[in-house]
Design a protein around this motif. Structure first.
Motif, short mmCIF file in Angstrom:
data_model
loop_
_atom_site.label_atom_id
_atom_site.label_comp_id
_atom_site.label_asym_id
_atom_site.label_seq_id
_atom_site.Cartn_x
_atom_site.Cartn_y
_atom_site.Cartn_z
N CYS A 245 0.85 -1.19 0.00
CA CYS A 245 0.00 0.00 0.00
C CYS A 245 0.88 1.23 0.00
O CYS A 245 2.10 1.15 0.20
N SER A 246 0.26 2.39 -0.17
CA SER A 246 0.98 3.66 -0.08
C SER A 246 0.88 4.26 1.32
O SER A 246 1.79 4.95 1.76
N VAL A 247 -0.24 3.98 2.00
CA VAL A 247 -0.47 4.54 3.32
C VAL A 247 -0.94 3.42 4.26
O VAL A 247 -1.78 2.61 3.89
N TYR A 248 -0.35 3.39 5.46
CA TYR A 248 -0.74 2.43 6.49
C TYR A 248 -1.32 3.21 7.66
O TYR A 248 -0.66 4.09 8.22
N VAL A 249 -2.56 2.91 8.03
CA VAL A 249 -3.23 3.62 9.12
C VAL A 249 -3.12 2.81 10.40
O VAL A 249 -3.61 1.68 10.49
N ALA A 250 -2.43 3.35 11.39
CA ALA A 250 -2.28 2.73 12.71
C ALA A 250 -3.19 3.46 13.69
O ALA A 250 -3.31 4.69 13.65
N TRP A 251 -3.79 2.73 14.60
CA TRP A 251 -4.73 3.35 15.54
C TRP A 251 -4.67 2.65 16.89
O TRP A 251 -4.18 1.51 16.99
N SER A 252 -5.20 3.32 17.91
CA SER A 252 -5.17 2.74 19.25
C SER A 252 -6.41 3.20 20.02
O SER A 252 -6.75 4.39 20.02
N GLY A 253 -7.07 2.23 20.67
CA GLY A 253 -8.24 2.53 21.48
C GLY A 253 -9.53 2.29 20.70
O GLY A 253 -9.63 2.64 19.52
N GLU A 254 -10.51 1.70 21.39
CA GLU A 254 -11.77 1.39 20.72
C GLU A 254 -12.44 2.63 20.15
O GLU A 254 -13.05 2.59 19.09
N ASP A 255 -12.32 3.75 20.86
CA ASP A 255 -12.95 4.98 20.39
C ASP A 255 -12.30 5.50 19.11
O ASP A 255 -12.90 6.32 18.39
N SER A 256 -11.09 5.04 18.82
CA SER A 256 -10.36 5.54 17.65
C SER A 256 -10.68 4.75 16.39
O SER A 256 -10.41 5.23 15.27
N PHE A 257 -11.23 3.56 16.52
CA PHE A 257 -11.38 2.69 15.34
C PHE A 257 -12.24 3.33 14.26
O PHE A 257 -11.85 3.37 13.08
N LEU A 258 -13.44 3.80 14.62
CA LEU A 258 -14.33 4.35 13.59
C LEU A 258 -13.72 5.58 12.92
O LEU A 258 -13.85 5.77 11.70
N PHE A 259 -13.04 6.41 13.71
CA PHE A 259 -12.36 7.58 13.13
C PHE A 259 -11.26 7.13 12.16
O PHE A 259 -11.09 7.69 11.07
N ALA A 260 -10.51 6.09 12.55
CA ALA A 260 -9.46 5.55 11.68
C ALA A 260 -10.06 4.95 10.41
O ALA A 260 -9.53 5.12 9.31
N LEU A 261 -11.19 4.24 10.56
CA LEU A 261 -11.85 3.63 9.40
C LEU A 261 -12.30 4.71 8.42
O LEU A 261 -12.10 4.59 7.20
N ARG A 262 -12.93 5.78 8.95
CA ARG A 262 -13.41 6.85 8.07
C ARG A 262 -12.25 7.56 7.38
O ARG A 262 -12.34 7.98 6.22
N THR A 263 -11.13 7.70 8.10
CA THR A 263 -9.94 8.30 7.49
C THR A 263 -9.42 7.43 6.35
O THR A 263 -9.08 7.93 5.25
N ALA A 264 -9.35 6.12 6.58
CA ALA A 264 -8.90 5.20 5.54
C ALA A 264 -9.82 5.26 4.32
O ALA A 264 -9.36 5.26 3.17
N GLU A 265 -11.13 5.32 4.56
CA GLU A 265 -12.07 5.38 3.44
C GLU A 265 -11.92 6.69 2.66
O GLU A 265 -12.03 6.71 1.43
N ALA A 266 -11.67 7.79 3.37
CA ALA A 266 -11.45 9.08 2.70
C ALA A 266 -10.22 9.02 1.80
O ALA A 266 -10.21 9.57 0.69
N LEU A 267 -9.17 8.34 2.25
CA LEU A 267 -7.96 8.18 1.43
C LEU A 267 -8.25 7.30 0.21
O LEU A 267 -7.82 7.61 -0.91
N ARG A 268 -8.97 6.23 0.43
CA ARG A 268 -9.32 5.35 -0.70
C ARG A 268 -10.20 6.06 -1.72
O ARG A 268 -10.12 5.77 -2.92
N ASN A 269 -11.05 6.97 -1.25
CA ASN A 269 -11.89 7.75 -2.18
C ASN A 269 -11.05 8.60 -3.12
O ASN A 269 -11.52 9.00 -4.18
N LYS A 270 -9.81 8.87 -2.72
CA LYS A 270 -8.87 9.62 -3.56
C LYS A 270 -7.94 8.68 -4.34
O LYS A 270 -6.91 9.10 -4.87
N GLN A 271 -8.33 7.39 -4.41
CA GLN A 271 -7.53 6.36 -5.10
C GLN A 271 -6.14 6.18 -4.50
O GLN A 271 -5.17 5.88 -5.20
N ILE A 272 -6.02 6.40 -3.19
CA ILE A 272 -4.76 6.16 -2.49
C ILE A 272 -4.83 4.78 -1.87
O ILE A 272 -5.72 4.48 -1.07
N SER A 273 -3.89 3.91 -2.24
CA SER A 273 -3.87 2.55 -1.71
C SER A 273 -3.60 2.60 -0.20
O SER A 273 -2.55 3.10 0.23
N THR A 274 -4.54 2.08 0.59
CA THR A 274 -4.48 2.25 2.05
C THR A 274 -4.81 0.95 2.76
O THR A 274 -5.78 0.27 2.42
#
Length: 427
Positions: free
Chosen positions: A329-358
């Motif tokens: 991939c081009s970008v690896y999203v690391a996260w910590s804490g249950e409260d962070s997962f959905l925020f991390a997921l939405r960030t990853a999806e926003a990157l993928r929407n720009k055709q960035i391999s994540t």
């Protein structure tokens, strides 16, 4: 009790993820080159009627006699064959769909072929080819065009250790005269011929010339030369072709032993060869086949083409130390804490929407282990989302490669800013 492992069929290899960058680099190079010369893609079925290859390749050939995967369809009794090459299939498609009725065609293809050969380095039973067919062009300008295109592919891939061998087969009538001369020559030395050569003597004597048997090399070297049987028009065709190659700086060697044993080949025949792959030295071969379209039921139409063995070229890339970058991939999203997962997921999806391999890290792990995984993935950037980032609705970006702008820094920004930054940096 342990069960027996099921393995791949002998000679049919898996393409593993580590080889994907080589295939991707090759595919990009050949597709770019084909498009730069105005060739359009054609795809034909893997299965064809057996008689297509018997007529198109010739019944008295190793391919048809010993190598084809042929069977009778149990549902309707059709005799079918898994394609051993693709020229006959492309010609069949052009005739069937009347593709040549209004203009010549430049076509390219890529896909698997099948031959029941003894597997060895550079030779598989399921192998892949890229090829071009130019139909409706008399040449020799199109013959030269295809050789220039191949040279462009070598340049795109960075391959150095290949050279061009060239010959002229003349026309059918000239080759028939030569065939009789060759038979008389080999008959006079029949005691030297091995079993394979004796089998070919009266059916396909030209193929004796490319024997690899060391005991026959002197005999073959002293055999009559096809060039001596060619008429002035055939010689002029070869001269025009070599003049173009020399003008464009393409080095070549005339190889009088370079032949084809089939009647539909004429005039130009060529191979690009290397000394880096042992016995399997040919990585690209082709030539002109003006009579074939008429032989398969179409209107007489001039044509020429070539095919490259993809596995052999990838082997050659490895031999020459050409190593495409491997990254998951081009970008690896690391996260910590249950409260962070959905925020991390939405960030990853926003990157993928720009055709960035994540890749979004899956499962729980310490940040240190996640960063090790990010480095191992080949990613250029890590996006870090911890509890503080989640609360602030911000993300941290860490460039992972020394050649990148901002390497050694950790940048903090909004998701929208991060997406724009990473889209620019990974473009």
């Amino acid at each position: 009790m342990a069960k027996d492992k099921i393995q791949a069929i002998k000679g049919m290899a898996d393409m593993l993820p580590e080889d994907t960058p080589y295939w991707d680099k090759f595919t990009q190079a050949v597709v770019e080159a084909a498009q730069e010369y105005g060739y359009m893609q054609i795809r034909t079925p893997i299965l064809e009627q057996t008689r297509l290859f018997k007529r198109g390749i010739g019944e008295v050939t190793d391919i048809v006699e010993k190598e084809m995967y042929s069977f009778v369809d149990s549902l309707n009794g059709d005799e079918l064959t898994m394609r051993p090459e693709n020229t006959a299939s492309v010609v069949r498609a052009c005739i069937e769909h009347n593709l040549l009725y209004d203009a010549p065609r430049r076509l390219w293809y890529m896909g698997p072929m099948f031959r029941h050969e003894r597997p060895q380095r550079g030779r598989l039973r399921q192998f892949h080819q890229f090829g071009l067919e130019a139909l409706g062009f008399k040449g020799p300008d199109v013959d030269a065009e295809q050789l220039l295109l191949v040279k462009r592919v070598w340049d795109k891939l960075g391959i150095k250790n290949v050279w061009l061998e060239l010959n002229c087969l003349g026309q059918f009538a000239e080759r028939q005269v030569y065939r009789e001369t060759l038979i008389k020559y080999f008959e006079a030395h029949k005691e030297i011929l091995d079993e394979e050569a004796q089998r070919r003597l009266y059916t396909n004597p030209l193929r004796i010339l490319d024997t690899k048997n060391p005991a026959m090399q002197e005999l073959v070297e002293n055999a009559p030369k096809l060039m001596d049987s060619l008429g002035e028009e055939s010689k002029a065709f070869l001269k025009r072709l070599t003049d173009i190659l020399e003008a464009e700086g393409i080095d070549y060697r005339i190889n009088p032993r370079l032949v084809r044993g089939l009647d539909y080949y004429n005039l130009t025949v060529f191979e690009w060869v290397t000394d880096k792959l042992g016995a399997q030295s040919t990585v690209c071969g082709g030539g002109r086949y003006d009579p074939l379209i008429g032989m398969l039921g179409g209107k007489e139409t001039p044509a020429c083409g070539f095919a490259m063995g993809i596995e052999r070229i990838i082997e050659l890339m490895k031999e020459e130390g050409i190593a495409p970058s491997y990254k998951e991939c081009s970008v690896y999203v690391a996260w910590s804490g249950e409260d962070s997962f959905l925020f991390a997921l939405r960030t990853a999806e926003a990157l993928r929407n720009k055709q960035i391999s994540t890749i979004l890290h899956s499962g729980s792990a310490k940040f240190a282990n996640q960063m090790k995984r990010a480095n191992a993935s080949g990613a250029d950037f890590a996006v870090i989302i911890g509890e503080s980032e989640t609360q602030e609705k911000m993300v941290s970006i860490k460039p992972l490669r020394e050649n990148l702008k901002d390497y050694g820094q950790q940048l903090k920004m909004t998701v929208e800013q991060a997406v724009e930054y990473l889209a620019e940096q990974t473009r």
